[in-house]
Every structure is written in C-alpha cells, then in structure tokens.
Design a protein around this motif. Structure first.
Motif, PDB file in Angstrom:
ATOM      1  N   GLN A 142     105.020 -29.281  95.978  1.00 47.83           N
ATOM      2  CA  GLN A 142     106.214 -30.125  95.794  1.00 47.83           C
ATOM      3  C   GLN A 142     105.834 -31.600  95.645  1.00 47.83           C
ATOM      4  O   GLN A 142     106.687 -32.435  95.397  1.00 47.83           O
ATOM      5  CB  GLN A 142     107.172 -29.948  96.978  1.00 47.83           C
ATOM      6  CG  GLN A 142     107.934 -28.645  96.903  1.00 47.83           C
ATOM      7  CD  GLN A 142     108.456 -28.185  98.257  1.00 47.83           C
ATOM      8  OE1 GLN A 142     108.249 -28.856  99.271  1.00 47.83           O
ATOM      9  NE2 GLN A 142     109.104 -27.035  98.276  1.00 47.83           N
ATOM     10  N   HIS A 143     104.548 -31.907  95.798  1.00 50.58           N
ATOM     11  CA  HIS A 143     104.110 -33.293  95.677  1.00 50.58           C
ATOM     12  C   HIS A 143     103.276 -33.550  94.412  1.00 50.58           C
ATOM     13  O   HIS A 143     102.596 -34.573  94.308  1.00 50.58           O
ATOM     14  CB  HIS A 143     103.396 -33.739  96.954  1.00 50.58           C
ATOM     15  CG  HIS A 143     104.382 -33.950  98.065  1.00 50.58           C
ATOM     16  ND1 HIS A 143     104.898 -32.901  98.788  1.00 50.58           N
ATOM     17  CD2 HIS A 143     105.007 -35.074  98.507  1.00 50.58           C
ATOM     18  CE1 HIS A 143     105.782 -33.371  99.654  1.00 50.58           C
ATOM     19  NE2 HIS A 143     105.865 -34.680  99.508  1.00 50.58           N
ATOM     20  N   TYR A 144     103.309 -32.605  93.498  1.00 50.50           N
ATOM     21  CA  TYR A 144     102.740 -32.802  92.157  1.00 50.50           C
ATOM     22  C   TYR A 144     103.779 -32.329  91.156  1.00 50.50           C
ATOM     23  O   TYR A 144     104.604 -31.462  91.472  1.00 50.50           O
ATOM     24  CB  TYR A 144     101.437 -32.018  91.978  1.00 50.50           C
ATOM     25  CG  TYR A 144     100.270 -32.687  92.671  1.00 50.50           C
ATOM     26  CD1 TYR A 144      99.470 -33.606  91.987  1.00 50.50           C
ATOM     27  CD2 TYR A 144      99.995 -32.435  94.002  1.00 50.50           C
ATOM     28  CE1 TYR A 144      98.422 -34.256  92.623  1.00 50.50           C
ATOM     29  CE2 TYR A 144      98.955 -33.079  94.661  1.00 50.50           C
ATOM     30  CZ  TYR A 144      98.171 -33.986  93.956  1.00 50.50           C
ATOM     31  OH  TYR A 144      97.141 -34.630  94.583  1.00 50.50           O
ATOM     32  N   CYS A 145     103.741 -32.906  89.961  1.00 50.34           N
ATOM     33  CA  CYS A 145     104.755 -32.496  88.965  1.00 50.34           C
ATOM     34  C   CYS A 145     104.194 -32.553  87.554  1.00 50.34           C
ATOM     35  O   CYS A 145     103.141 -33.147  87.301  1.00 50.34           O
ATOM     36  CB  CYS A 145     105.970 -33.420  89.052  1.00 50.34           C
ATOM     37  SG  CYS A 145     105.651 -35.121  88.524  1.00 50.34           S
ATOM     38  N   ILE A 146     104.913 -31.892  86.675  1.00 47.42           N
ATOM     39  CA  ILE A 146     104.649 -32.044  85.239  1.00 47.42           C
ATOM     40  C   ILE A 146     105.892 -32.687  84.641  1.00 47.42           C
ATOM     41  O   ILE A 146     107.015 -32.249  84.900  1.00 47.42           O
ATOM     42  CB  ILE A 146     104.376 -30.686  84.553  1.00 47.42           C
ATOM     43  CG1 ILE A 146     103.097 -30.059  85.102  1.00 47.42           C
ATOM     44  CG2 ILE A 146     104.255 -30.863  83.036  1.00 47.42           C
ATOM     45  CD1 ILE A 146     102.696 -28.745  84.431  1.00 47.42           C
ATOM     46  N   CYS A 147     105.678 -33.746  83.867  1.00 52.35           N
ATOM     47  CA  CYS A 147     106.791 -34.415  83.173  1.00 52.35           C
ATOM     48  C   CYS A 147     106.465 -34.376  81.687  1.00 52.35           C
ATOM     49  O   CYS A 147     105.302 -34.511  81.311  1.00 52.35           O
ATOM     50  CB  CYS A 147     106.901 -35.884  83.538  1.00 52.35           C
ATOM     51  SG  CYS A 147     106.496 -36.260  85.220  1.00 52.35           S
ATOM     52  N   TRP A 148     107.462 -34.245  80.884  1.00 54.43           N
ATOM     53  CA  TRP A 148     107.216 -34.266  79.448  1.00 54.43           C
ATOM     54  C   TRP A 148     108.420 -34.841  78.717  1.00 54.43           C
ATOM     55  O   TRP A 148     109.547 -34.790  79.225  1.00 54.43           O
ATOM     56  CB  TRP A 148     106.828 -32.890  78.913  1.00 54.43           C
ATOM     57  CG  TRP A 148     107.906 -31.838  78.926  1.00 54.43           C
ATOM     58  CD1 TRP A 148     108.642 -31.414  77.866  1.00 54.43           C
ATOM     59  CD2 TRP A 148     108.346 -31.056  80.045  1.00 54.43           C
ATOM     60  NE1 TRP A 148     109.522 -30.435  78.259  1.00 54.43           N
ATOM     61  CE2 TRP A 148     109.352 -30.190  79.597  1.00 54.43           C
ATOM     62  CE3 TRP A 148     107.988 -31.016  81.406  1.00 54.43           C
ATOM     63  CZ2 TRP A 148     110.019 -29.300  80.433  1.00 54.43           C
ATOM     64  CZ3 TRP A 148     108.649 -30.123  82.243  1.00 54.43           C
ATOM     65  CH2 TRP A 148     109.642 -29.278  81.748  1.00 54.43           C
ATOM     66  N   ALA A 149     108.146 -35.407  77.557  1.00 50.01           N
ATOM     67  CA  ALA A 149     109.216 -36.005  76.757  1.00 50.01           C
ATOM     68  C   ALA A 149     108.764 -35.978  75.304  1.00 50.01           C
ATOM     69  O   ALA A 149     107.568 -35.830  75.025  1.00 50.01           O
ATOM     70  CB  ALA A 149     109.456 -37.439  77.205  1.00 50.01           C
TER      71      ALA A 149
END
Ligand code: SAM
Length: 292
Positions: free
Chosen positions: A271-278
C-alpha cells in the motif's frame, strides 16, 4: 533499483531473513508484472511502431526481455547519470548475452559507442541528468529520437529522488514534446501516514534522501502532478490493488513457495508503492483506454 528501499525497510521491520527475501521477491514480481502490463498494452495499441524512453533506467534489463518476447519498439532509449551509463556500457561490452541482441538488431553503419553513450538501430543509452530537459532532449535527438512517434516514458523509482519542481519540469517537458505519449511512474505513495514516516526515517538513516517524497503523499497527489503538468487521463493505484489483478493461479503458486506469515506487513508495504500512468493522444490511438 528500488530493491534497496524494500531491503532497508524490511530489514528494520522484520526479524526473519527468509521472509524478508520472500516479501522482496513478491513485491518485485508485482511491480514487473504491473509495469509490463501497461507497457505491453501501449505496444499493442501502437503495433510496436513506437519508442520507449526508460528514464533513470539503472541496470534495468527490459530491452532484453522485450527482445526475447519479440516486442521491441522501433527504438528503445535509456537515460541515467553518465557514471551509471558508463558502468552499464562496460557490462554490455563484456557480456556476450547482453551485446548479442544489440548487435543482432543493428543495421546500417557501425554502431556508435563511447564511455557515456551507445547508439544502435534499436537500442540507445544516454548519459544525462533528467533535471536538465533541454540537454536531455538534445542528447536523445542525437540518437535519433523522433518526437512524432508514439512514445512511452517509464520512470521506476526515479522521480522520488528529484525535488517536486524538478520532476514537474520533467513531466511538463515530456508532455509538451511528444504529441502521442504515455508516462508510467512507479514509486512510493501514502508516505504521510505512520508507516510511510517510518519508511522515510529508515531510508534517511541510510543516507537515502527522498527529495520528492512530498508528491508521494497520496494517490491523488500522484495523479494531480501528472494532470497539472500537461498529461490527460491520469490514474494511480497502489501495489496491493495491482497484486489483486495478477493471475491468481500464479499468485497462489508463488505464495505457496513460502508460508506468508507476514501478510499484514506485506499488505502495508504494497500500500506504500504505486503505479501511476497518464497519456496524451492526438492521434486517437485509444491510449486513454489503457487500464488494468
Ligand atoms: C532506484 S534506481 C532505479 C533504477 C531502475 N529504474 C529500476 O527500477 O531498476 C534510480 C535510478 O535513477 C537514476 N537517477 C536519479 N536521478 C537522476 C537524474 N537526475 N538524472 C539521471 N538519472 C537519475 C539513478 O542514477 C538510478 O540509476
């Protein structure tokens, strides 16, 4: 690579050595699967008629993986500090399995190689500082970067080492330079809570300063950074969510390798790492549809 962050954190939180390696491997598996899923969706939409720019690539081996899977884009670029690039070029030159795919996919004149850059038809590595985008663009263009080709930029555990202003400038440069593009970012999130604060303290104790941690406050702050810097359709999900999307048969098989008795710690880490994309999509390739 980001494994050091995992190691630093887990060493301080977990007493069992086997569990520590297992949690690390499981988190890394989820990260590779998650980023690959988005990348492959982009490669499919563009039928590989595109470029990949791996920012702060370090010792990443994605180019070789894509070559093995017959998924190479028209050109694959890597950028890192000149010192890191020099080390990687030395490794490539001295290890046949690394140099062979580059030579095999090269055509035309002899490939260019010096201590801080390598340029072949399909693979290029450039020594540059991501905080100086005009120098970065000039160097990439010398290696035949085509800004009009659909381009996916990948940053894994990189933006967090830059100040919020520096990462915003980089994102803005990318959004204004490539008319058809996608940005994929993997890094920390939810860093303002107690668990996040302990992660930061543990890393600081090891002289690892996360200059950009302020943007890693929440999934919302991650998305917001992409949107205010020229990107459209921004998404951000934590790694526990990514983990839940992975093929469950694989997950079950991997979890059975080692009894996961630190499930709560694992969930907190994820829960303390993420993937973001746009994306930005002036050619209507359907990049906005790319999601898990
Ligand atoms: C934690 S490592 C991640 C490496 C790789 N992306 C991975 O996930 O395996 C961060 C990388 O970003 C590079 N990096 C950080 N800031 C940079 C900058 N301003 N310019 C170029 N490279 C940078 C570092 O040299 C390092 O190789």
């Amino acid at each position: 690579m980001c494994s050091s962050a995992w190691i630093n954190l887990i060493c301080s939180s977990c007493t069992k050595g086997v569990t520590f390696f297992f949690l690390h491997a499981l988190g890394y598996y989820a990260r590779v699967q998650g980023v690959s899923y988005l990348l492959e969706a982009f490669l499919k939409k563009t039928e590989c008629n595109c470029q990949i720019v791996n920012l702060g690539a370090g010792m990443d081996t994605l180019f070789w993986r894509l070559k093995d899977e017959n998924l190479l884009p028209r050109k694959y670029f890597e950028v890192d500090f000149p010192m890191i690039v020099a080390r990687k070029i030395h490794n490539i030159k001295s290890k046949h399995p690394l140099s062979k795919p580059i030579i095999e996919t090269h055509s035309g004149d002899s490939l260019l190689i010096d201590s801080h850059s390598l340029d072949s038809s399909r693979y290029s590595i450039v020594g540059a500082d991501l905080r100086f985008s005009s120098d970065l663009e000039e160097k990439l263009k010398k290696h035949q970067l085509d800004v009009h080709l659909p381009t996916v930029l990948v940053a894994e555990c990189v933006l967090v080492y830059m100040t919020p202003q520096q990462s915003a400038d980089l994102l803005k440069w990318a959004a204004s330079t490539f008319p058809v593009a996608m940005f994929i970012n993997y890094e920390q999130v939810n860093m303002a809570d107690r668990f996040g604060q302990i992660m930061i303290e543990n890393l600081q104790r090891r002289q690892c300063n996360l200059a950009g941690v302020e943007v890693c406050r929440s999934l919302e702050s991650q998305k917001e950074r992409l949107l205010v810097n020229g990107w459209e359709n921004a998404h951000a999900i934590d790694m526990m969510k990514v983990y839940s999307f992975l093929p469950q048969a694989d997950v079950k098989r991997i979890e059975e390798l080692e009894f996961l008795d630190e499930k709560e710690l694992f969930e907190q880490l994820m829960q303390h790492y993420c993937i973001c994309w746009a994306s930005k999509d002036s050619s209507n390739l359907g990049l906005a549809d790319i999601t898990f």
